[in-house]
Structure formats: structure tokens, C-alpha cells
Design a protein around this motif. Structure first.
Motif, PDB file in Angstrom:
ATOM      1  N   THR A 128       0.818  -1.220   0.000  1.00 44.58           N
ATOM      2  CA  THR A 128       0.000   0.000   0.000  1.00 44.58           C
ATOM      3  C   THR A 128       0.845   1.260   0.000  1.00 44.58           C
ATOM      4  O   THR A 128       0.575   2.210  -0.752  1.00 44.58           O
ATOM      5  CB  THR A 128      -0.939   0.009   1.222  1.00 44.58           C
ATOM      6  OG1 THR A 128      -1.802  -1.124   1.155  1.00 44.58           O
ATOM      7  CG2 THR A 128      -1.783   1.274   1.239  1.00 44.58           C
ATOM      8  N   LYS A 144       2.450   1.778  -3.363  1.00 42.53           N
ATOM      9  CA  LYS A 144       1.472   2.209  -4.360  1.00 42.53           C
ATOM     10  C   LYS A 144       1.168   3.697  -4.200  1.00 42.53           C
ATOM     11  O   LYS A 144       1.131   4.440  -5.188  1.00 42.53           O
ATOM     12  CB  LYS A 144       0.181   1.406  -4.239  1.00 42.53           C
ATOM     13  CG  LYS A 144      -0.897   1.822  -5.229  1.00 42.53           C
ATOM     14  CD  LYS A 144      -2.173   1.016  -5.071  1.00 42.53           C
ATOM     15  CE  LYS A 144      -1.975  -0.397  -5.555  1.00 42.53           C
ATOM     16  NZ  LYS A 144      -3.252  -1.152  -5.587  1.00 42.53           N
ATOM     17  N   LYS A 145       0.967   4.134  -2.970  1.00 37.79           N
ATOM     18  CA  LYS A 145       0.690   5.554  -2.735  1.00 37.79           C
ATOM     19  C   LYS A 145       1.865   6.416  -3.171  1.00 37.79           C
ATOM     20  O   LYS A 145       1.688   7.444  -3.837  1.00 37.79           O
ATOM     21  CB  LYS A 145       0.389   5.786  -1.248  1.00 37.79           C
ATOM     22  CG  LYS A 145      -0.946   5.254  -0.784  1.00 37.79           C
ATOM     23  CD  LYS A 145      -1.159   5.570   0.693  1.00 37.79           C
ATOM     24  CE  LYS A 145      -2.530   5.103   1.156  1.00 37.79           C
ATOM     25  NZ  LYS A 145      -2.774   5.435   2.581  1.00 37.79           N
ATOM     26  N   TRP A 183      -6.678   5.353  -7.141  1.00 36.26           N
ATOM     27  CA  TRP A 183      -5.218   5.266  -7.100  1.00 36.26           C
ATOM     28  C   TRP A 183      -4.633   4.844  -8.448  1.00 36.26           C
ATOM     29  O   TRP A 183      -3.723   4.034  -8.545  1.00 36.26           O
ATOM     30  CB  TRP A 183      -4.760   4.307  -5.992  1.00 36.26           C
ATOM     31  CG  TRP A 183      -5.132   4.800  -4.632  1.00 36.26           C
ATOM     32  CD1 TRP A 183      -6.236   4.472  -3.906  1.00 36.26           C
ATOM     33  CD2 TRP A 183      -4.404   5.744  -3.823  1.00 36.26           C
ATOM     34  NE1 TRP A 183      -6.252   5.148  -2.701  1.00 36.26           N
ATOM     35  CE2 TRP A 183      -5.143   5.934  -2.625  1.00 36.26           C
ATOM     36  CE3 TRP A 183      -3.202   6.444  -3.999  1.00 36.26           C
ATOM     37  CZ2 TRP A 183      -4.716   6.801  -1.615  1.00 36.26           C
ATOM     38  CZ3 TRP A 183      -2.775   7.301  -2.989  1.00 36.26           C
ATOM     39  CH2 TRP A 183      -3.532   7.464  -1.811  1.00 36.26           C
ATOM     40  N   PHE A 228       2.074   6.554  -6.936  1.00 37.76           N
ATOM     41  CA  PHE A 228       0.997   7.365  -7.512  1.00 37.76           C
ATOM     42  C   PHE A 228       1.261   8.847  -7.297  1.00 37.76           C
ATOM     43  O   PHE A 228       1.170   9.653  -8.233  1.00 37.76           O
ATOM     44  CB  PHE A 228      -0.344   6.979  -6.881  1.00 37.76           C
ATOM     45  CG  PHE A 228      -1.513   7.755  -7.434  1.00 37.76           C
ATOM     46  CD1 PHE A 228      -2.080   7.392  -8.642  1.00 37.76           C
ATOM     47  CD2 PHE A 228      -2.017   8.846  -6.753  1.00 37.76           C
ATOM     48  CE1 PHE A 228      -3.143   8.107  -9.167  1.00 37.76           C
ATOM     49  CE2 PHE A 228      -3.082   9.573  -7.267  1.00 37.76           C
ATOM     50  CZ  PHE A 228      -3.646   9.197  -8.475  1.00 37.76           C
ATOM     51  N   ALA A 266      -6.339  10.568  -6.453  1.00 35.28           N
ATOM     52  CA  ALA A 266      -6.404   9.212  -5.895  1.00 35.28           C
ATOM     53  C   ALA A 266      -7.845   8.768  -5.736  1.00 35.28           C
ATOM     54  O   ALA A 266      -8.209   7.629  -6.072  1.00 35.28           O
ATOM     55  CB  ALA A 266      -5.684   9.175  -4.546  1.00 35.28           C
TER      56      ALA A 266
END
Length: 282
Positions: A65, A68-69, A160, A72, A155
Motif C-alpha cells: 500500500t 502504491k501511494k 489510485w 501514484f 487518488a
């Protein structure tokens, strides 16, 4: 806005790159310290191999997670910096116009620039020239948007970066268009509705479209008034507090209204580590 914020935004734009639509080919510079910080969080080759229509990482393949954040946010950040850098330059010129107007020293070149900027922001210069009313409207519209607010909206609207609209149309902000074939038809479009979700040639165009939508659309007058009052008061327009304050002017961005704004504010607070850490923007 504080003078230090103008300088910081301008610097961020320079770091992000000078080409307005070309940052996808000219990636942002990353400091050695930032590289060290991310050594343990780098994406594997398999995670970035899959690309969307705009060359974005395959965000759906990133299982961690936090990774991924980070991926992004890092993908959108350069484009946001370029937009805010452009707006800072426009704002400086606009404030110079106001000063010359107040001193009755407006020149033909000022008038020409006002007409050009007015067209961009959909505030036509009156036939008799620049007026107080025109300047007031423009000073409400020509101003920056906090990076964190743009990031969480992206997001939220694109899941996302994994939504069909993001991966197939470079649309990260749920922007609509109204001519047949201008974008993708929503699978759950209501009966009698004809809108499509706009298709962009690059993520930069999507970000540009978002900025112009928020800064011109009548639906977001409240956001612009909140920002204008903060500017007059010398308050920050870029920190977390500013992002939360301005989000209150986005009630009409979604049919969910207040619940949507609450979600954005929760996301801003929950992900504060990504924009308030000392190395967040390096």
C-alpha cells in the motif's frame, strides 16, 4: 500567499522540468538522500513493466500500500508543480496589472496580456478596457491549488490510478465532456444522460484540465473565495491546513456532496506523511 511559497512553487516547477506537456519524457530529479530513503521501497521491474495508455506505472500490480501511494503521488507531482508554477507567473503579472491600473499607468501591452489571460480564465475584458470588477474576478481565479488536495482528488477519482478512465483515457480527476466520442462512456451512465468521461493524450493534460476546471467553473466559486480570503490574510495556500480549508469548496464536485468532501479531508490527514515529511518533495 506567503512570498516564501511563491519561491518554493517556482523552484518546484523548475525541478519538475521546463516542458509543459513533456514531463513524461523528462522525469523529475530525485536527490541522493531521497534515493537512499526509498531504497527499501523501490518497485520491482515486474511491478513497473505494465504501462497504461499514458505510460503510467501499473499501479494495480503494486501490492504494498505504501509503495502504491508513493508511486501514484510521485507520478502526478511533477505535473502539479508545472501547473502551479505557471499560475504563479500569471498571478505575479496580474498583480502588476492591478498596480498599474490603480496608478493609472496601463499600457497597450498590459491590455493585450489582460485579454489573453482573460480568455484563458473565461473572464472577458470589457470593451472599455480593464476594470476593478475584471481584476477582482481574475484575482479570485488565478491562484495556486495545494498539491495535497490535487493528489487526494486524483487518488479518489481514479482509485489510485487503477480505474478504467485513468488507464484508458489518462483521466485522473473524473472530468466529463459532452460531445459524442470525446471520451469513454461510463458503464453506469444514467438514462437520458449523454456525458462521457473525457480522454486526454497525457497525464499532464488531465492535470491541466483539472486546474482550469477548478479555477474557472462556477461550481467552485466557494473554493476560490476561501482561497482569496486566505491570500488576503497572508495565510498559506499550500500546506495541509490550506488543502483542508479549500476542500470545503468542492461540495459540487461530486453528487455525494459533503460526504465526498469529508472523504477528501480524511485522505489529506491520513496521508500527511507524504507531503509534510522533510523529504516529501525532494
Amino acid at each position: 500567499m506567503r512570498k516564501s511559497e511563491f519561491i518554493a512553487i517556482a523552484a518546484a516547477g523548475v525541478i519538475a522540468g521546463c516542458s509543459f506537456y513533456g514531463y513524461e519524457q523528462t522525469q523529475p530529479r530525485v536527490s541522493e538522500t531521497r534515493v537512499e530513503e526509498r531504497k527499501q521501497n523501490r518497485l520491482s521491474d515486474s511491478q513497473v513493466a505494465g504501462k497504461s495508455v499514458g505510460g503510467a506505472p501499473d499501479f494495480s500490480a503494486i501490492k504494498d500500500t505504501k509503495q502504491k501511494k508513493q508511486a501514484f503521488f510521485d507520478y502526478l507531482r511533477p505535473g502539479i508543480a508545472l501547473e502551479n508554477q505557471r499560475i504563479v507567473k500569471e498571478r505575479v503579472r496580474l498583480e502588476q496589472l492591478k498596480e498599474r491600473f490603480d496608478n493609472q499607468t496601463i499600457e497597450s501591452s498590459d491590455q493585450s496580456y489582460a485579454i489573453k489571460l482573460g480568455k484563458l480564465y473565461k473572464v472577458e475584458v470589457p470593451a472599455n478596457g480593464i476594470t476593478d470588477e475584471w481584476l477582482d474576478l481574475m484575482l479570485h481565479r488565478v491562484d495556486v491549488i495545494p498539491e495535497s488536495l490535487v493528489l487526494v482528488q486524483g487518488a479518489n477519482e481514479s482509485a489510485w490510478g487503477t480505474s478504467r478512465f485513468a488507464t484508458q483515457a489518462n483521466n485522473y480527476f473524473g472530468q466529463w465532456c459532452y460531445s459524442k466520442g470525446c471520451g469513454l462512456v461510463p458503464l453506469q451512465r444514467g438514462e437520458g444522460m449523454s456525458h462521457e468521461v473525457a480522454k486526454f493524450s497525457s497525464v499532464q493534460q488531465s492535470i491541466h484540465g483539472y486546474f482550469m476546471n477548478v479555477n474557472r467553473n462556477r461550481a467552485y466559486e466557494e473554493l476560490r473565495e476561501i482561497r482569496y480570503q486566505r491570500h488576503l490574510a497572508g495565510q498559506s495556500l499550500t500546506d495541509t491546513e490550506a488543502a483542508i480549508a479549500l476542500s470545503n469548496g468542492l461540495l459540487k464536485y461530486s453528487e455525494r456532496g459533503e460526504a465526498y468532501v469529508n472523504d477528501l479531508q480524511s485522505m489529506i490527514r491520513h496521508n500527511v506523511q507524504f507531503w509534510e515529511s522533510p523529504l516529501a518533495n525532494q
